[in-house]
Motif scaffolding. Structure first.
Motif, PDB file in Angstrom:
ATOM      1  N   ARG A  16       0.445  44.255 -35.217  1.00 15.38           N
ATOM      2  CA  ARG A  16       0.187  44.365 -34.041  1.00 15.38           C
ATOM      3  C   ARG A  16       0.097  43.052 -33.333  1.00 15.38           C
ATOM      4  NH1 ARG A  16      -4.231  45.500 -31.462  1.00 15.38           N
ATOM      5  NH2 ARG A  16      -5.222  46.278 -33.320  1.00 15.38           N
ATOM      6  N   ILE A  17      -0.624  42.349 -34.206  1.00 16.10           N
ATOM      7  CA  ILE A  17      -1.046  40.618 -33.673  1.00 16.10           C
ATOM      8  C   ILE A  17       0.366  40.080 -33.706  1.00 16.10           C
ATOM      9  CG2 ILE A  17      -1.960  38.530 -34.080  1.00 16.10           C
ATOM     10  CD1 ILE A  17      -4.153  40.090 -35.216  1.00 16.10           C
ATOM     11  N   GLU A  18       1.172  40.415 -34.768  1.00 20.63           N
ATOM     12  CA  GLU A  18       2.574  39.524 -34.874  1.00 20.63           C
ATOM     13  C   GLU A  18       3.520  40.027 -33.803  1.00 20.63           C
ATOM     14  OE1 GLU A  18       3.978  40.554 -39.147  1.00 20.63           O
ATOM     15  OE2 GLU A  18       5.858  39.438 -38.630  1.00 20.63           O
ATOM     16  N   GLU A  19       3.403  41.180 -33.340  1.00 15.84           N
ATOM     17  CA  GLU A  19       4.241  41.739 -32.478  1.00 15.84           C
ATOM     18  C   GLU A  19       3.894  41.153 -30.952  1.00 15.84           C
ATOM     19  OE1 GLU A  19       4.455  45.990 -33.078  1.00 15.84           O
ATOM     20  OE2 GLU A  19       5.557  45.716 -34.877  1.00 15.84           O
ATOM     21  N   GLY A  20       2.718  40.551 -31.008  1.00 18.57           N
ATOM     22  CA  GLY A  20       2.261  40.017 -29.829  1.00 18.57           C
ATOM     23  C   GLY A  20       1.282  41.073 -29.052  1.00 18.57           C
ATOM     24  N   ARG A  21       0.845  41.914 -29.628  1.00 25.69           N
ATOM     25  CA  ARG A  21       0.050  43.065 -28.956  1.00 25.69           C
ATOM     26  C   ARG A  21      -1.529  43.071 -29.672  1.00 25.69           C
ATOM     27  NH1 ARG A  21       1.177  47.970 -30.198  1.00 25.69           N
ATOM     28  NH2 ARG A  21       2.648  47.615 -32.058  1.00 25.69           N
ATOM     29  N   GLY A  22      -1.829  41.998 -29.964  1.00 27.67           N
ATOM     30  CA  GLY A  22      -3.072  41.767 -30.694  1.00 27.67           C
ATOM     31  C   GLY A  22      -4.167  41.176 -29.547  1.00 27.67           C
ATOM     32  N   THR A  23      -5.467  41.498 -29.988  1.00 23.59           N
ATOM     33  CA  THR A  23      -6.460  40.871 -29.018  1.00 23.59           C
ATOM     34  C   THR A  23      -7.305  40.156 -29.763  1.00 23.59           C
ATOM     35  OG1 THR A  23      -7.764  42.843 -29.600  1.00 23.59           O
ATOM     36  CG2 THR A  23      -6.424  43.104 -27.683  1.00 23.59           C
ATOM     37  N   GLU A  24      -8.306  39.340 -29.090  1.00 21.86           N
ATOM     38  CA  GLU A  24      -9.254  38.510 -29.769  1.00 21.86           C
ATOM     39  C   GLU A  24     -10.112  39.185 -30.770  1.00 21.86           C
ATOM     40  OE1 GLU A  24      -8.792  34.824 -26.437  1.00 21.86           O
ATOM     41  OE2 GLU A  24     -10.586  34.832 -27.994  1.00 21.86           O
ATOM     42  N   ASP A  25     -10.918  40.187 -30.448  1.00 19.20           N
ATOM     43  CA  ASP A  25     -11.735  41.203 -31.078  1.00 19.20           C
ATOM     44  C   ASP A  25     -11.001  41.626 -32.528  1.00 19.20           C
ATOM     45  OD1 ASP A  25     -11.586  44.125 -30.215  1.00 19.20           O
ATOM     46  OD2 ASP A  25     -11.531  42.755 -28.464  1.00 19.20           O
ATOM     47  N   ASP A  26      -9.709  41.644 -32.286  1.00 19.67           N
ATOM     48  CA  ASP A  26      -8.973  42.035 -33.801  1.00 19.67           C
ATOM     49  C   ASP A  26      -9.492  40.952 -34.832  1.00 19.67           C
ATOM     50  OD1 ASP A  26      -6.039  43.313 -32.100  1.00 19.67           O
ATOM     51  OD2 ASP A  26      -7.854  44.306 -32.844  1.00 19.67           O
ATOM     52  N   LEU A  27      -9.411  39.730 -34.359  1.00 21.28           N
ATOM     53  CA  LEU A  27      -9.854  39.033 -35.483  1.00 21.28           C
ATOM     54  C   LEU A  27     -11.042  39.037 -36.027  1.00 21.28           C
ATOM     55  CD1 LEU A  27      -8.451  35.639 -33.771  1.00 21.28           C
ATOM     56  CD2 LEU A  27      -7.345  36.781 -35.701  1.00 21.28           C
ATOM     57  N   ASP A  28     -12.186  39.311 -35.321  1.00 20.15           N
ATOM     58  CA  ASP A  28     -13.554  39.465 -35.709  1.00 20.15           C
ATOM     59  C   ASP A  28     -13.521  40.803 -36.491  1.00 20.15           C
ATOM     60  OD1 ASP A  28     -14.861  38.847 -32.320  1.00 20.15           O
ATOM     61  OD2 ASP A  28     -14.759  37.405 -34.210  1.00 20.15           O
ATOM     62  N   THR A  29     -12.607  41.766 -36.086  1.00 21.31           N
ATOM     63  CA  THR A  29     -12.466  43.134 -36.870  1.00 21.31           C
ATOM     64  C   THR A  29     -11.929  42.785 -38.280  1.00 21.31           C
ATOM     65  OG1 THR A  29     -12.166  44.308 -34.774  1.00 21.31           O
ATOM     66  CG2 THR A  29     -11.566  45.505 -36.747  1.00 21.31           C
ATOM     67  N   LEU A  30     -10.942  41.899 -38.147  1.00 20.63           N
ATOM     68  CA  LEU A  30     -10.256  41.657 -39.420  1.00 20.63           C
ATOM     69  C   LEU A  30     -11.473  40.894 -40.388  1.00 20.63           C
ATOM     70  CD1 LEU A  30      -6.760  40.308 -38.404  1.00 20.63           C
ATOM     71  CD2 LEU A  30      -7.240  42.398 -40.005  1.00 20.63           C
ATOM     72  N   LEU A  31     -12.310  40.084 -39.941  1.00 22.84           N
ATOM     73  CA  LEU A  31     -13.109  39.278 -40.546  1.00 22.84           C
ATOM     74  C   LEU A  31     -14.094  40.360 -41.347  1.00 22.84           C
ATOM     75  CD1 LEU A  31     -13.599  35.848 -38.659  1.00 22.84           C
ATOM     76  CD2 LEU A  31     -12.456  36.295 -40.990  1.00 22.84           C
ATOM     77  N   GLN A  32     -14.655  41.103 -40.364  1.00 25.56           N
ATOM     78  CA  GLN A  32     -15.623  42.037 -40.884  1.00 25.56           C
ATOM     79  C   GLN A  32     -15.051  43.159 -41.782  1.00 25.56           C
ATOM     80  OE1 GLN A  32     -18.668  42.273 -40.226  1.00 25.56           O
ATOM     81  NE2 GLN A  32     -19.490  44.578 -41.065  1.00 25.56           N
ATOM     82  N   MET A  33     -13.884  43.372 -41.828  1.00 20.18           N
ATOM     83  CA  MET A  33     -13.200  44.217 -42.862  1.00 20.18           C
ATOM     84  C   MET A  33     -13.036  43.744 -44.048  1.00 20.18           C
ATOM     85  SD  MET A  33      -9.724  46.259 -41.548  1.00 20.18           S
ATOM     86  CE  MET A  33      -9.133  45.668 -39.972  1.00 20.18           C
ATOM     87  N   SER A  34     -12.607  42.243 -43.871  1.00 18.88           N
ATOM     88  CA  SER A  34     -12.720  41.453 -45.190  1.00 18.88           C
ATOM     89  C   SER A  34     -14.093  41.698 -45.847  1.00 18.88           C
ATOM     90  CB  SER A  34     -12.377  40.114 -45.051  1.00 18.88           C
ATOM     91  OG  SER A  34     -10.933  40.360 -44.243  1.00 18.88           O
ATOM     92  N   ARG A  35     -15.017  41.575 -45.270  1.00 20.28           N
ATOM     93  CA  ARG A  35     -16.297  41.390 -45.670  1.00 20.28           C
ATOM     94  C   ARG A  35     -16.639  42.858 -46.551  1.00 20.28           C
ATOM     95  NH1 ARG A  35     -21.354  39.430 -46.002  1.00 20.28           N
ATOM     96  NH2 ARG A  35     -22.911  40.968 -45.466  1.00 20.28           N
TER      97      ARG A  35
END
Lengths: 430, 220, 534
Positions: free
Chosen positions: A369-388
């Motif tokens: 979704r981010i790659e297609e230009g439909r991402g949001t900034e809290d997606d990055l926080d979600t990704l980091l939290q998911m990684s944890r």
């Protein structure tokens, strides 16, 4: 010498026969001193062989870097049940292509290593687990093995020593997770190749419930040389904690990609600039993944002082893994490449553990979704939290491996993510 | 294994520093047509996989294939451990692993059919449905991706006139994406049936397709 | 040489606990009242440690440990409610909810769902996934089972039950990774298996549901009553789930000495007969060309008079193996007080047992009734064919006293007991065979009274009433015990426990057992009695 390019900085131990089509023939191999190490091993005795490998400090070349001699010493000295040696030729880590070369140029080197290792750990059967896609490679190995059997280098009463060791080439069917040692054992037993909980460890309960040891192709290929020349000889290269030579698989945006055998501790910048002929098209370096897609990405700055041994890469902020160096130039779209890597983990996840099964898929969807230009900034926080949530919570480390590129790329290439999120701008073509 | 003198676009013969023929790199004296009966049991599990001539109704297992199956069985302490090689052998003969094939293999190995289904569907290489004469697997993982794998994939789809995962109308080609094939130093790597094609660029694709079509027409 | 202790002392959430060596942290935590959330673990199955929901913090360990497989160690300090443990479990629950559909309003499991409970207890307040959920749809697995693939949490308990306990591998996990789903071998489903209903119990969410129970009742409307399965002589411990005075379903209750955690499909799905109507609701007396309903005291007085007036001939009696030990005991006492006689019973018998291979000692037994042993112990003999019919020629044409307890006499005609001096029927329903009865006395079924059954192995187990009896129906032990008391001049039994104690005084096999001892687990009868037909 490594293949398909040669560098005079190389140390030619395992790769000395690369590019020589005669070397895979048994008569050539024997002429050049082949199977003498096996003979010497029988004379030394099992425990002395283990000691020699311990002295050499050889560390597992499949990615974990666990000292091989120590691993062998976990096997019971007085077998009450059959022992098995499993050679891990399921080379599926993205960026890695050394085992295929080792098998197709020098199959007897691997076989000799397997036989010595099996002897040392009191095993009577070796299974070489090759990935299913390696048709040509396994046929080379099978033919070499057939020749070895015919001439008494494998099977009953090897070279008149009274030692019996059988070798079987087992073929997989397309699953990266079968390269994990317990996943490999399950796949060998004819099950779904899902990793097992440890404890119990393979040396206690392994293949078919029997004590087993799993070793990588490169690790086993080094064994005949260590037995021939002694463990101390092996330490003339590398560092104190990471002795010996390593086959570095270099791919990506360098002029001369390929395998190169170099001493551990070799500087990363020298590898790229000198050995591999510099960046393709003279472009600037942007990022390097030093150890296959499962380890954190290093940016150009971090590469500057990076020494390619287990400790050195750790100090730079990543891990050496299987030493598959993936080089990316300034035109690389980091977000796309991270998405592709996570997509790989999603495809290869065995599906047992919830964080991995759901997390890799969720991450792929968010990254797409981010790659297609439909991402949001809290997606990055979600990704980091998911990684944890995906790190340290599962049976095997595939989940951790999926999280590593995500965390490191968000930390070091955040501007690329933000460009896509805020302006739909993508950096680079590849 | 084709012995048509087709020049694979890359094998270091023309990209590296070694003066080698394709046959020398491939190990043609080692990699030939493997004897159907399996030769020595230690290597009986290695198989050509997806012969161009498949017979979905073929018996499992008869004649030399039965010989090879018995050799495979003899290498493992349990029948269950022969499951992956047995499924591969069944696929070699029939072209794909259908429910009937799973049932028959289960019968041969004293396993429950549901269990065999669970194992067969876990692994990528067992085709659950028939595929074209040539299964074109293009690696699009990171190392090849960095060197233009997407363009190679697009070229294959264009020149075979298929959608991703579908079989072409003439029944010759199925094009799929593959994960890392362990030939990252020779991007882009493409596996077609059992054979690796390395250093494939978009410009090489039409030639490869023409060669394969000619092979198919010539009844190789 | 000092003995190595075979117990381990560790601290869980600040409390010290001593457990046997080899205990897992999850089981040890139960002992201090901590129920660590989990899915894939079940004491009756293997432990794959794959759901990752049972993660706890162990001091000194580098990462959170799965408590279902991690064994306790001396001096270990475990925290199940620490920030790390809660964060990790919250994370795992979030991953479950990424693809789990919001089916609660239409899902049978709602109200007894582990996912609902755990998320409510430890989950995030809001979901963060913005991605479309994957869809698998509904699949009929055959037998009584429907599979809603979207709801599945991939704990694989169902697959492992079929493999390890029923030992008939009908289910498998298909594909891998996020594409994985549970399925059968194509069209061959669960038909022909005998214990598959247990996978519905095992499923922690509403992915596997019973077709029989689909959309029938809400979990929170159901009352649970501890009982014993009435459908064969194994004596599986069960719960009656009731609502609106009807049994809605049966569920197994844990008893490691009888049925583990399981019950068979035959027993589980055979409960509708308990709900059948057409019940006898008031005592009915036939005499002098009249048929009259009357109250209990009047009816019993009339019965005693009739009994005194009856000729001095042996009694011929029929009992039902569905009657409780207390009912049978009081009945046998009455027969004795009336001068003694023969008591017979019939029982439908299956050709084969259906064992649960992975749980030795558990099977659907050949006797398809719960209390054949109880009947035998009070002196009844089995007659009739394997389908539970016939064998009553002697009783049907008897000219003395004929007494029947519970047997529906479905195969008998209106001539049954016609020539009897006194024909008393104590049971749940009338029929053609009760047309000639002088006294029709309404009795409760096992589901409407407290009592015990004796399993084929001699295990006496208590059950409790889950339904209200219709009209003036009373437990047979109460009615017959009162009659016996009148005849002998003693006191009538006031409770089932009292009746059971009296049974113990008459029949040595039951001697010394009390309701307190039996509890909810049961106990074996004394070994001293040999039984006919063994």
């Amino acid at each position: 010498m490594a293949y398909p390019y040669v560098s005079d900085r190389e140390v030619r131990v395992l790769s000395r026969n690369f590019g020589d089509p005669m070397a895979r023939r048994l008569d050539t191999y024997v002429e050049r001193g082949g199977y003498q190490a096996l003979k010497k091993a029988f004379e030394m005795g099992q425990d002395k062989v283990i000691d020699e490998v311990k002295t050499s400090g050889l560390r597992g070349r499949g990615g974990a870097g666990f000292p091989t001699g120590v691993k062998w010493s976990f096997m019971p000295k007085e077998p009450t049940k059959p022992h098995y040696l499993l050679c891990n030729a399921d080379e599926s880590e993205p960026g890695t292509f050394k085992d295929r070369e080792l098998i197709r140029w020098d199959p007897h080197q691997l076989l000799e290593g397997c036989l010595i290792a099996a002897y040392a750990i009191r095993a009577k059967h070796v299974y070489v687990y090759c990935r299913g896609e390696f048709f040509e490679t396994t046929q080379i190995l099978a033919k070499a093995l057939e020749d070895a059997y015919a001439k008494g280098y494998a099977g009953k009463d090897i070279m008149g020593s009274g030692v019996d060791i059988d070798v079987t080439v087992h073929v997989g069917a397309g699953a990266y997770i079968c390269g994990e040692e317990t996943g490999l054992m399950n796949s060998l037993e004819g099950r779904r190749g899902q990793p097992r909980v440890k404890p119990p460890f393979p040396a206690a309960v392994g293949a078919f419930g029997m004590p087993s040891t799993v070793n990588n192709v490169e690790t086993l290929s080094a064994v005949p040389h260590i037995v021939t020349h002694g463990g101390q000889w092996y330490r003339q290269w590398g560092t104190e904690k990471s002795p010996g030579t390593k086959l570095f698989c270099v791919s990506g945006h360098v002029s001369k990609p390929g395998n190169y055998e170099l001493p551990l501790g070799f500087p990363l910048t020298d590898l790229i600039e000198d050995v591999c002929g510099g960046m393709r098209g003279g472009k600037a370096l942007k990022a390097v993944i030093p150890g296959g897609s499962s380890v954190p990405i290093l940016n150009a700055e971090e590469c500057a002082d990076c020494a390619l041994d287990y400790e050195g890469v750790q100090a730079a902020g990543s891990q050496l893994g299987c030493a598959s160096v993936i080089v990316m130039d300034e035109g690389t779209d980091i977000v796309k490449q991270v998405r592709r890597m996570v997509q790989f983990y999603m495809h290869e996840s065995c599906g047992q553990c919830t964080p991995c099964r759901e997390g890799t898929a969720w991450m792929t969807k968010v990254l797409r979704r981010i790659e297609e230009g439909r991402g949001t900034e809290d997606d990055l926080d979600t990704l980091l939290q998911m990684s944890r949530q995906m790190t340290g919570t599962t049976i095997c480390v595939l989940s951790d491996s999926a999280a590593a590129p995500v965390v490191s790329s968000i930390q070091k290439f955040k501007d690329e993510y933000l460009a896509l999120i805020r302006r739909g701008e993508r950096v680079g073509a590849a | 294994m084709s012995d048509t003198p087709f020049k694979n676009p890359g094998w270091a013969g023309n990209t590296g520093e070694f003066e080698l023929s394709e046959d020398q790199v491939r190990g043609d004296d080692f990699v030939g047509v493997r004897p159907v009966g399996g030769s020595h049991p230690s290597g009986a599990a290695t198989y050509p996989y997806m012969l161009p001539g498949k017979d979905p109704e073929a018996a499992l297992f008869e004649g030399e294939y039965r010989e090879r199956f018995e050799k495979i069985l003899s290498r493992y302490p349990t029948k269950q451990a022969a499951l992956l090689p047995a499924l591969g052998l069944a696929q070699e003969v029939r072209g794909h692993v259908s429910p009937q094939t799973m049932d028959r293999v289960a019968e041969l190995l004293d396993l429950a059919p549901a269990y065999v289904r669970g194992v067969a569907t876990f692994y990528t290489m067992y085709n659950k449905a028939p595929v074209g004469r040539y299964l074109v697997q293009v690696c699009t993982n990171i190392s090849c991706n960095l060197c233009g794998a997407d363009d190679v994939l697009a070229a294959f789809l264009r020149y075979t006139d298929t959608e991703l995962g579908e079989t072409s109308e003439d029944g010759n080609f199925t094009v799929v994406e593959a994960e890392c094939l362990a030939a990252c130093g020779f991007p882009t790597c493409v596996q077609i049936n059992s054979r690796y094609f390395e250093n494939v660029g978009p410009a090489d694709v039409p030639g490869i397709i023409e060669h394969l079509k000619a092979e198919a027409a010539g009844g190789a | 040489m000092a003995d190595t202790p075979n117990t381990v002392t560790l601290t869980i959430d600040g409390q010290e606990v001593v457990v046997p060596k080899g205990t897992t942290i999850l089981e040890a935590a139960k002992r201090v009242g901590e129920q660590v959330p989990h899915y894939c673990y079940h004491p009756g199955l293997s432990s794959p440690a794959m759901c990752r929901l049972c993660l706890v913090e162990v001091e000194g360990a580098p990462k959170p440990m799965p408590s279902c497989v991690t064994q306790v160690a001396e001096g270990q300090v475990v925290k199940t409610q620490s920030d790390l443990a809660l964060e990790m479990r919250e994370g795992v629950l979030e991953f479950y909810l990424v693809n789990h559909p919001l089916d609660c309003p239409i899902c049978d499991m709602s109200g007894e769902c582990n996912l609902q409970d755990y998320v409510h207890q430890e989950g995030r307040k809001h979901g963060r996934s913005k991605e479309p959920k994957r869809v698998f749809g509904r699949d009929d697995f055959g037998g009584d089972v429907l599979f809603y693939g979207d709801r599945c949490v991939m704990c694989t308990r169902c697959v492992r039950f079929m493999n390890e306990v029923e030992e008939d591998s009908r289910l498998c996990v298909v594909e891998r990774g996020n594409r994985s789903v549970i399925d059968t071998f194509f069209e061959k489903g669960l038909e022909g298996t005998y214990w598959h209903g247990n996978i519905v119990d095992l499923c922690p969410v509403g992915a596997l549901v019973s077709k029989d129970f689909l959309y029938k009742a809400r979990a929170w409307d159901l009352d649970h009553t501890q009982s014993v399965c009435p459908n064969c002589s194994q004596g599986c411990n069960i719960d009656l789930h009731t609502r609106d005075n009807l049994v809605q379903r049966l569920k197994p209750r844990e008893n490691l000495e009888v049925n583990g955690w399981w019950m068979c499909d035959y027993g589980r799905l055979n409960y509708e007969w308990i709900n059948h109507g057409h019940r006898l609701e008031a005592p009915v007396v036939r005499g002098g060309g009249n048929v009259r309903a009357m109250g209990w005291s009047e009816a019993l007085r009339a019965l005693l008079d009739a009994g005194a007036a009856a000729p001095d001939k042996p009694v011929r009696a029929v009992v039902s193996p569905y009657a409780s030990n207390e009912d049978l005991g009081a009945f046998a006492a009455l027969v004795e007080e009336l001068g003694g006689g023969d008591i017979v019973y019939r029982c439908a018998t299956a050709e084969d047992e259906v064992p649960l291979k992975g749980y030795p000692g558990l099977a659907r037994r050949r006797e398809l009734a719960p209390n054949c042993k109880g009947a035998e112990l009070v002196g009844a003999k089995r007659v009739g064919s394997a389908d539970g019919r016939g064998g009553l020629e002697g009783v049907a044409s008897h000219d003395g006293i004929v007494l029947v307890l519970g047997d529906a006499l479905a195969d008998q005609d209106a001539d049954f007991g016609k020539g009897a001096a006194l024909y008393v029927y104590v049971g749940q329903r009338g029929g053609p065979a009760t047309d000639a009865a002088d006294f029709l006395l309404p009795a409760t079924s096992f589901a409407e009274q407290e009592g015990t059954f004796t399993s084929f192995r001699g295990r006496v187990q208590r059950f409790w009433p889950g339904l209200k009896p219709p009209g003036a129906a009373r437990p047979a032990w109460l009615v017959l015990g009162a009659l016996v008391a009148e005849v002998t001049g003693g006191a009538a039994p006031r409770s089932a426990a009292d009746s059971f104690a009296r049974l113990g005084q008459r029949v040595p096999a039951f001697g010394g057992l009390t309701y307190e001892e039996l509890g909810t687990r049961g106990a074996l009868v004394n070994e001293t009695v040999t039984l006919s037909g063994d």
